[in-house]
Scaffold this active site. Structure first.
Site, PDB file in Angstrom:
ATOM      1  N   GLN A 140      45.282  55.047  39.364  1.00 37.22           N
ATOM      2  CA  GLN A 140      45.270  53.609  39.677  1.00 37.22           C
ATOM      3  C   GLN A 140      46.195  53.278  40.840  1.00 37.22           C
ATOM      4  O   GLN A 140      45.939  52.365  41.612  1.00 37.22           O
ATOM      5  CB  GLN A 140      45.626  52.780  38.445  1.00 37.22           C
ATOM      6  CG  GLN A 140      44.574  52.897  37.359  1.00 37.22           C
ATOM      7  CD  GLN A 140      43.155  52.725  37.887  1.00 37.22           C
ATOM      8  OE1 GLN A 140      42.714  51.628  38.200  1.00 37.22           O
ATOM      9  NE2 GLN A 140      42.407  53.827  38.027  1.00 37.22           N
ATOM     10  N   HIS A 177      44.644  52.857  44.323  1.00 36.92           N
ATOM     11  CA  HIS A 177      43.807  51.715  44.712  1.00 36.92           C
ATOM     12  C   HIS A 177      44.469  50.851  45.780  1.00 36.92           C
ATOM     13  O   HIS A 177      43.816  50.392  46.704  1.00 36.92           O
ATOM     14  CB  HIS A 177      43.531  50.813  43.502  1.00 36.92           C
ATOM     15  CG  HIS A 177      42.321  51.248  42.736  1.00 36.92           C
ATOM     16  ND1 HIS A 177      41.060  51.185  43.261  1.00 36.92           N
ATOM     17  CD2 HIS A 177      42.178  51.743  41.482  1.00 36.92           C
ATOM     18  CE1 HIS A 177      40.190  51.629  42.379  1.00 36.92           C
ATOM     19  NE2 HIS A 177      40.831  51.981  41.285  1.00 36.92           N
ATOM     20  N   GLU A 207      45.926  45.826  32.539  1.00 33.96           N
ATOM     21  CA  GLU A 207      44.473  45.869  32.755  1.00 33.96           C
ATOM     22  C   GLU A 207      43.866  47.060  32.001  1.00 33.96           C
ATOM     23  O   GLU A 207      42.912  46.924  31.258  1.00 33.96           O
ATOM     24  CB  GLU A 207      44.216  45.992  34.261  1.00 33.96           C
ATOM     25  CG  GLU A 207      42.743  46.060  34.603  1.00 33.96           C
ATOM     26  CD  GLU A 207      42.487  46.436  36.059  1.00 33.96           C
ATOM     27  OE1 GLU A 207      43.368  47.056  36.696  1.00 33.96           O
ATOM     28  OE2 GLU A 207      41.389  46.134  36.547  1.00 33.96           O
ATOM     29  N   HIS A 208      44.450  48.250  32.216  1.00 35.68           N
ATOM     30  CA  HIS A 208      43.993  49.453  31.493  1.00 35.68           C
ATOM     31  C   HIS A 208      45.154  49.976  30.651  1.00 35.68           C
ATOM     32  O   HIS A 208      46.264  50.109  31.152  1.00 35.68           O
ATOM     33  CB  HIS A 208      43.627  50.581  32.461  1.00 35.68           C
ATOM     34  CG  HIS A 208      42.628  50.198  33.496  1.00 35.68           C
ATOM     35  ND1 HIS A 208      42.990  49.858  34.776  1.00 35.68           N
ATOM     36  CD2 HIS A 208      41.284  50.100  33.438  1.00 35.68           C
ATOM     37  CE1 HIS A 208      41.911  49.576  35.471  1.00 35.68           C
ATOM     38  NE2 HIS A 208      40.858  49.703  34.693  1.00 35.68           N
ATOM     39  N   ASP A 215      36.109  53.714  34.682  1.00 31.75           N
ATOM     40  CA  ASP A 215      35.828  53.150  36.008  1.00 31.75           C
ATOM     41  C   ASP A 215      34.386  53.403  36.425  1.00 31.75           C
ATOM     42  O   ASP A 215      33.773  52.589  37.115  1.00 31.75           O
ATOM     43  CB  ASP A 215      36.744  53.792  37.062  1.00 31.75           C
ATOM     44  CG  ASP A 215      38.082  53.088  37.164  1.00 31.75           C
ATOM     45  OD1 ASP A 215      38.244  52.036  36.538  1.00 31.75           O
ATOM     46  OD2 ASP A 215      38.963  53.609  37.876  1.00 31.75           O
ATOM     47  N   HIS A 234      27.521   1.994  22.710  1.00 34.23           N
ATOM     48  CA  HIS A 234      27.244   3.185  21.895  1.00 34.23           C
ATOM     49  C   HIS A 234      26.745   2.758  20.510  1.00 34.23           C
ATOM     50  O   HIS A 234      25.770   3.289  19.987  1.00 34.23           O
ATOM     51  CB  HIS A 234      28.525   4.026  21.700  1.00 34.23           C
ATOM     52  CG  HIS A 234      28.956   4.809  22.901  1.00 34.23           C
ATOM     53  ND1 HIS A 234      29.330   4.227  24.065  1.00 34.23           N
ATOM     54  CD2 HIS A 234      29.070   6.155  23.091  1.00 34.23           C
ATOM     55  CE1 HIS A 234      29.674   5.150  24.941  1.00 34.23           C
ATOM     56  NE2 HIS A 234      29.519   6.344  24.371  1.00 34.23           N
TER      57      HIS A 234
HETATM   58  N1  LIG Z   1      39.523  45.075  39.628  1.00 35.17           N
HETATM   59  C1  LIG Z   1      38.493  45.820  40.019  1.00 35.17           C
HETATM   60  O1  LIG Z   1      37.572  46.046  39.287  1.00 35.17           O
HETATM   61  C2  LIG Z   1      38.493  46.379  41.390  1.00 35.17           C
HETATM   62  C3  LIG Z   1      37.481  47.229  41.813  1.00 35.17           C
HETATM   63  C4  LIG Z   1      37.489  47.654  43.107  1.00 35.17           C
HETATM   64  C5  LIG Z   1      38.493  47.226  43.975  1.00 35.17           C
HETATM   65  N2  LIG Z   1      39.470  46.422  43.521  1.00 35.17           N
HETATM   66  C6  LIG Z   1      40.525  45.906  44.376  1.00 35.17           C
HETATM   67  O2  LIG Z   1      39.907  45.145  45.405  1.00 35.17           O
HETATM   68  C7  LIG Z   1      40.751  45.136  46.538  1.00 35.17           C
HETATM   69  C8  LIG Z   1      39.925  45.431  47.769  1.00 35.17           C
HETATM   70  O3  LIG Z   1      40.636  45.002  48.884  1.00 35.17           O
HETATM   71  P1  LIG Z   1      40.237  45.377  50.368  1.00 35.17           P
HETATM   72  O4  LIG Z   1      41.144  44.663  51.289  1.00 35.17           O
HETATM   73  O5  LIG Z   1      40.180  46.861  50.446  1.00 35.17           O
HETATM   74  O6  LIG Z   1      38.730  44.855  50.535  1.00 35.17           O
HETATM   75  P2  LIG Z   1      38.104  43.364  50.434  1.00 35.17           P
HETATM   76  O7  LIG Z   1      36.655  43.535  50.575  1.00 35.17           O
HETATM   77  O8  LIG Z   1      38.615  42.659  49.256  1.00 35.17           O
HETATM   78  O9  LIG Z   1      38.669  42.600  51.714  1.00 35.17           O
HETATM   79  C9  LIG Z   1      38.247  42.890  53.008  1.00 35.17           C
HETATM   80  C10 LIG Z   1      38.050  41.584  53.751  1.00 35.17           C
HETATM   81  O10 LIG Z   1      39.273  40.875  53.854  1.00 35.17           O
HETATM   82  C11 LIG Z   1      39.216  40.050  54.988  1.00 35.17           C
HETATM   83  N3  LIG Z   1      40.520  40.036  55.666  1.00 35.17           N
HETATM   84  C12 LIG Z   1      41.265  41.098  56.025  1.00 35.17           C
HETATM   85  N4  LIG Z   1      42.389  40.679  56.666  1.00 35.17           N
HETATM   86  C13 LIG Z   1      42.331  39.333  56.708  1.00 35.17           C
HETATM   87  C14 LIG Z   1      43.191  38.313  57.232  1.00 35.17           C
HETATM   88  N5  LIG Z   1      44.336  38.617  57.827  1.00 35.17           N
HETATM   89  N6  LIG Z   1      42.834  37.022  57.095  1.00 35.17           N
HETATM   90  C15 LIG Z   1      41.671  36.689  56.464  1.00 35.17           C
HETATM   91  N7  LIG Z   1      40.821  37.618  55.953  1.00 35.17           N
HETATM   92  C16 LIG Z   1      41.152  38.910  56.084  1.00 35.17           C
HETATM   93  C17 LIG Z   1      38.199  40.651  55.929  1.00 35.17           C
HETATM   94  O11 LIG Z   1      37.237  39.700  56.230  1.00 35.17           O
HETATM   95  C18 LIG Z   1      37.566  41.789  55.169  1.00 35.17           C
HETATM   96  O12 LIG Z   1      36.168  41.691  55.203  1.00 35.17           O
HETATM   97  C19 LIG Z   1      41.852  46.156  46.260  1.00 35.17           C
HETATM   98  O13 LIG Z   1      43.018  45.476  45.887  1.00 35.17           O
HETATM   99  C20 LIG Z   1      41.320  46.966  45.075  1.00 35.17           C
HETATM  100  O14 LIG Z   1      42.321  47.466  44.231  1.00 35.17           O
HETATM  101  C21 LIG Z   1      39.491  45.975  42.254  1.00 35.17           C
HETATM  102  N1  LIG Z   2      40.020  50.867  38.510  1.00 37.81           N
HETATM  103  C1  LIG Z   2      39.357  49.777  39.206  1.00 37.81           C
HETATM  104  C2  LIG Z   2      39.609  48.499  38.413  1.00 37.81           C
HETATM  105  O1  LIG Z   2      40.923  48.222  38.313  1.00 37.81           O
HETATM  106  C3  LIG Z   2      37.883  49.942  39.342  1.00 37.81           C
HETATM  107  C4  LIG Z   2      37.437  51.087  40.193  1.00 37.81           C
HETATM  108  C5  LIG Z   2      36.382  51.147  41.026  1.00 37.81           C
HETATM  109  N2  LIG Z   2      36.320  52.394  41.522  1.00 37.81           N
HETATM  110  C6  LIG Z   2      37.298  53.081  41.010  1.00 37.81           C
HETATM  111  N3  LIG Z   2      37.993  52.292  40.220  1.00 37.81           N
HETATM  112 ZN   LIG Z   3      39.937  52.777  39.533  1.00 38.52          ZN
END
Ligand SMILES: NC(=O)c1ccc[n+]([C@@H]2O[C@H](COP(=O)([O-])OP(=O)(O)OC[C@H]3O[C@@H](n4cnc5c(N)ncnc54)[C@H](O)[C@@H]3O)[C@@H](O)[C@H]2O)c1
Ligand SMILES: N[C@H](CO)Cc1c[nH]c[nH+]1
Ligand SMILES: [Zn+2]
Length: 424
Positions: free
Chosen positions: A251, A254, A319-320, A353, A412
């Site tokens: 985790q 991520h 979360e997990h 996941d 009413h």
């Molecule tokens: N909880 C879950 O199930 C799960 C699953 C997968 C991913 N995640 C999480 O999702 C998140 C993904 O984040 P990411 O950034 O890699 O992708 P994202 O798709 O969430 O964000 C990318 C977007 O952010 C925007 N952005 C970037 N910089 C910016 C700025 N300065 N101002 C305005 N907009 C801006 C851009 O338009 C870009 O398209 C991670 O924190 C990951 O841990 C959670």
């Molecule tokens: N662990 C993430 C949720 O917290 C979900 C994810 C997507 N791919 C791998 N992991």
């Molecule tokens: Zn994961």
């Protein structure tokens, strides 16, 4: 990875990320501009934040087919098997409308209807998430949602990662747009010339996505504000340090703000895990992210006894939660707060996941105290049904009219009494 005492656990707790003043202002501005300028604003923000200029932001059938051709057949088989497991699990969550007929002939009930259109945000950025396509789309399909729209940021080459498109194709999702961040959420919530607005937006994302979801909530529904991933492991002497360390790191990779915590009564396990985390992370491709995450949000908590350990786990409300102890089911009975619970030495977090079936979109930042994993319920809504009989109105009409007058609402009362001729 630091070792801390039970009374230091409070320092590990995080509240839901509200972003900085600057981020909040920026998100408000993006939403406002997408509302007023539509496609033009979407294009402008995609150029600014994703560094790519797109004339056509809806993914074409050819692009989906090209992605499908480009991936390995074995990968498609794995995806299909995972999707089947996830569908099977979510089918068990379906609830039905119900109606109850009373002796006086009245019928009362609850009618369940899916939302008309759901918008699914699939994060892009530093990783590709075909698994998040499954975890969001499948419950929507099981709920019976007619229109499912997917949005995901384009890469620098203007393309969506092949795995994401293949997952969408396997599920039959065809309306996909290359847009990410707050501009994607605004387009889903308010629509543009080429994207019709949806009713519900789900899916995880970074702080800009989270703030935008919070901002549009009320005009559309949202699932939750998902923060960076988290894992807590409750383990005793029966656990293997190497395995616990690997799960914590799963985790941590991520996000630099992901949190990984071991809670144990065993000093030996604490030392083994501490050593193994440091050895294993050296070889991970996402080393910089993992290192920052472990340094800032990683911890090992040593407790005096099991009771104290479980109360620590409840306080963290992760979360997990993995329980790797002698009697994991017995310990689980005492756990009150966790998004998903993984029991025993073989239930490594990534099993959930990707493959087992339960949803991986889970409450983070302690919100497992009051909220649940994404599910079929998120894509349906309930309508109450009342069909009163003449006999029932005869029996209760006067009481209802009196109640209305008690509230000072004469219209009413009269709405009831105008039917008096029918019941006398
Ligand atoms: N909880 C879950 O199930 C799960 C699953 C997968 C991913 N995640 C999480 O999702 C998140 C993904 O984040 P990411 O950034 O890699 O992708 P994202 O798709 O969430 O964000 C990318 C977007 O952010 C925007 N952005 C970037 N910089 C910016 C700025 N300065 N101002 C305005 N907009 C801006 C851009 O338009 C870009 O398209 C991670 O924190 C990951 O841990 C959670
Ligand atoms: N662990 C993430 C949720 O917290 C979900 C994810 C997507 N791919 C791998 N992991
Ligand atoms: Zn994961």
């Amino acid at each position: 990875m630091k070792i801390i005492q039970r009374n230091e656990v409070t320092s590990l707790k995080r509240s839901v990320d509200q972003g900085t003043e600057e981020q909040r202002e920026s998100v408000k501005k993006i939403i406002q501009e997408v509302r007023t300028e539509g496609n033009t604003a979407v294009k402008r923000f995609t150029e600014l934040f994703d560094g790519v200029s797109l004339d056509q932001w809806q993914v074409t059938e050819d692009e989906i087919d090209e992605a499908y051709e480009s991936v390995d057949g074995e990968f498609v088989k794995i995806l299909s098997e995972a999707a089947a497991n996830i569908r099977k699990f979510h089918e068990k969550q379906q609830s039905n409308s119900w109606f109850h007929t009373s002796e006086d002939g009245s019928i009362l009930g609850q009618k369940i209807t899916p939302v008309d259109a759901a918008g699914i945000y699939v994060p892009g950025g530093t990783a590709a998430y075909p698994s998040s396509v499954f975890m969001n789309v499948i419950p929507a399909q099981v709920a019976g949602v007619e229109r499912i729209v997917m949005v995901t940021p384009p890469g620098k080459d203007g393309k969506v990662p092949a795995g994401v498109l293949v997952s969408a194709k396997l599920l039959g999702v065809t309306e996909i747009y290359k847009v990410g961040g707050a501009q994607a959420i605004a387009a889903l919530a308010y629509g543009t010339e080429s994207l019709t607005a949806v009713d519900k937006i789900t899916g995880p994302g970074n702080v800009f996505v989270a703030l935008a979801k919070r901002e549009v909530f009320g005009d559309v529904d949202i699932d939750m504000i998902a923060g960076p991933s988290e894992i807590a492991v409750l383990a005793d002497d029966t656990a293997r340090g190497e395995e616990v360390a690997a799960d914590l790191l799963s985790q941590a990779e991520h996000d630099a703000r992901s949190s990984s915590v071991l809670v144990t009564t065993s000093e030996k396990l604490a030392k083994d895990v501490q050593q193994a985390v440091h050895n294993q992370m050296e070889t991970l491709p996402r080393y910089e992210i993992v290192k920052a995450s472990i340094e800032d949000y990683g911890a090992i908590v040593i407790c005096d006894n099991k009771k104290e350990a479980i109360s620590t786990i409840n306080e963290i409300a992760a979360e997990h939660l993995e329980i790797v102890t002698e009697n994991p089911f017995e310990d689980m009975a005492k756990v009150k707060h966790a998004g998903a619970i993984f029991l025993g030495p073989y239930s490594s977090e990534p099993v959930g996941d990707y493959f087992a079936g339960p949803n991986h979109v889970l409450p983070t930042s302690g919100t497992a105290r009051f909220s649940s994993p994404l599910s079929v319920d998120d894509f349906v809504k309930k309508s109450s049904v009342i069909s009163y009989s003449g006999q029932a109105l005869r029996e209760h009409g006067d009481k209802i009219a009196q109640f209305a007058r008690l509230e000072g609402l004469e219209a009413h009362a009269r709405a009831i009494e105008t039917r008096k001729g029918r019941w006398e």
